[in-house]
Design a protein around this motif. Structure first.
Motif, PDB file in Angstrom:
ATOM      1  N   LYS A  81     -19.489 -20.762  18.622  1.00 36.69           N
ATOM      2  CA  LYS A  81     -19.449 -21.138  17.213  1.00 36.69           C
ATOM      3  C   LYS A  81     -18.222 -22.000  16.941  1.00 36.69           C
ATOM      4  CE  LYS A  81     -19.576 -19.326  12.530  1.00 36.69           C
ATOM      5  NZ  LYS A  81     -19.537 -18.140  11.680  1.00 36.69           N
ATOM      6  N   ARG A 111     -18.927 -25.437  18.208  1.00 39.02           N
ATOM      7  CA  ARG A 111     -19.857 -26.101  17.291  1.00 39.02           C
ATOM      8  C   ARG A 111     -19.116 -26.621  16.064  1.00 39.02           C
ATOM      9  NH1 ARG A 111     -23.926 -22.421  18.333  1.00 39.02           N
ATOM     10  NH2 ARG A 111     -22.981 -21.051  16.819  1.00 39.02           N
ATOM     11  N   THR A 112     -18.182 -25.829  15.540  1.00 36.97           N
ATOM     12  CA  THR A 112     -17.398 -26.244  14.382  1.00 36.97           C
ATOM     13  C   THR A 112     -16.574 -27.472  14.715  1.00 36.97           C
ATOM     14  OG1 THR A 112     -17.273 -23.963  13.607  1.00 36.97           O
ATOM     15  CG2 THR A 112     -15.659 -25.498  12.710  1.00 36.97           C
ATOM     16  N   ALA A 154     -17.243 -29.650  17.065  1.00 33.62           N
ATOM     17  CA  ALA A 154     -18.189 -30.754  17.278  1.00 33.62           C
ATOM     18  C   ALA A 154     -18.658 -31.350  15.956  1.00 33.62           C
ATOM     19  CB  ALA A 154     -19.384 -30.268  18.097  1.00 33.62           C
ATOM     20  N   GLU A 155     -18.779 -30.519  14.914  1.00 29.50           N
ATOM     21  CA  GLU A 155     -19.197 -31.022  13.606  1.00 29.50           C
ATOM     22  C   GLU A 155     -18.143 -31.939  12.986  1.00 29.50           C
ATOM     23  OE1 GLU A 155     -20.064 -27.525  11.347  1.00 29.50           O
ATOM     24  OE2 GLU A 155     -21.894 -27.100  12.482  1.00 29.50           O
ATOM     25  N   MET A 156     -16.878 -31.749  13.370  1.00 30.71           N
ATOM     26  CA  MET A 156     -15.796 -32.565  12.828  1.00 30.71           C
ATOM     27  C   MET A 156     -15.668 -33.896  13.560  1.00 30.71           C
ATOM     28  SD  MET A 156     -12.997 -29.544  11.980  1.00 30.71           S
ATOM     29  CE  MET A 156     -12.007 -30.014  13.337  1.00 30.71           C
ATOM     30  N   PRO A 185     -17.584 -37.281  15.095  1.00 29.43           N
ATOM     31  CA  PRO A 185     -18.822 -37.989  14.769  1.00 29.43           C
ATOM     32  C   PRO A 185     -19.852 -38.098  15.894  1.00 29.43           C
ATOM     33  CG  PRO A 185     -17.007 -39.529  14.990  1.00 29.43           C
ATOM     34  CD  PRO A 185     -16.428 -38.144  15.082  1.00 29.43           C
ATOM     35  N   TYR A 186     -19.559 -37.636  17.074  1.00 28.23           N
ATOM     36  CA  TYR A 186     -20.506 -37.630  18.184  1.00 28.23           C
ATOM     37  C   TYR A 186     -20.509 -36.239  18.792  1.00 28.23           C
ATOM     38  CZ  TYR A 186     -16.412 -37.839  21.174  1.00 28.23           C
ATOM     39  OH  TYR A 186     -15.225 -37.552  21.796  1.00 28.23           O
ATOM     40  N   ASP A 187     -21.468 -35.946  19.634  1.00 31.40           N
ATOM     41  CA  ASP A 187     -21.555 -34.629  20.240  1.00 31.40           C
ATOM     42  C   ASP A 187     -20.815 -34.634  21.576  1.00 31.40           C
ATOM     43  OD1 ASP A 187     -22.129 -32.137  21.189  1.00 31.40           O
ATOM     44  OD2 ASP A 187     -24.299 -32.382  21.193  1.00 31.40           O
TER      45      ASP A 187
END
Length: 80
Positions: free
Chosen positions: A5, A8-9, A11-13, A15-17
């Motif tokens: 988690k 994931r947080t 990664a959300e910040m 702009p790419y994965d």
């Protein structure tokens, strides 16, 4: 909060994965021992940014801070 988690947080910040295609590497990590170098390599960031990410994880209770001293043969001399 779980390690996945937390990632994931992060990664959300971004702009790419940064974790796309790195599932095998992530699965091989020991969740009890996540090092700055692991974070740097997985997310493709510099060491300073990886250290800041780890410090944030410690503050949020995702990681625990420890110090490990290794012998030249790879044995753990001190784990605190």
């Amino acid at each position: 909060m779980s390690f996945k988690k937390f990632l994931r947080t992060i990664a959300e910040m971004i702009p790419y994965d940064p974790l796309a295609g790195k599932e095998e590497v992530l699965a091989q990590l020991n969740p009890e021992k996540i090092y700055v170098e692991n974070v740097r390599s997985l997310l493709g960031v510099d060491s300073d940014r990886a250290r800041k990410i780890c410090e944030t994880a410690v503050r949020q209770g995702v990681f625990e801070r420890h110090v490990e001293v290794l012998c030249p043969d790879g044995a753990v001399a001190i784990f605190a």
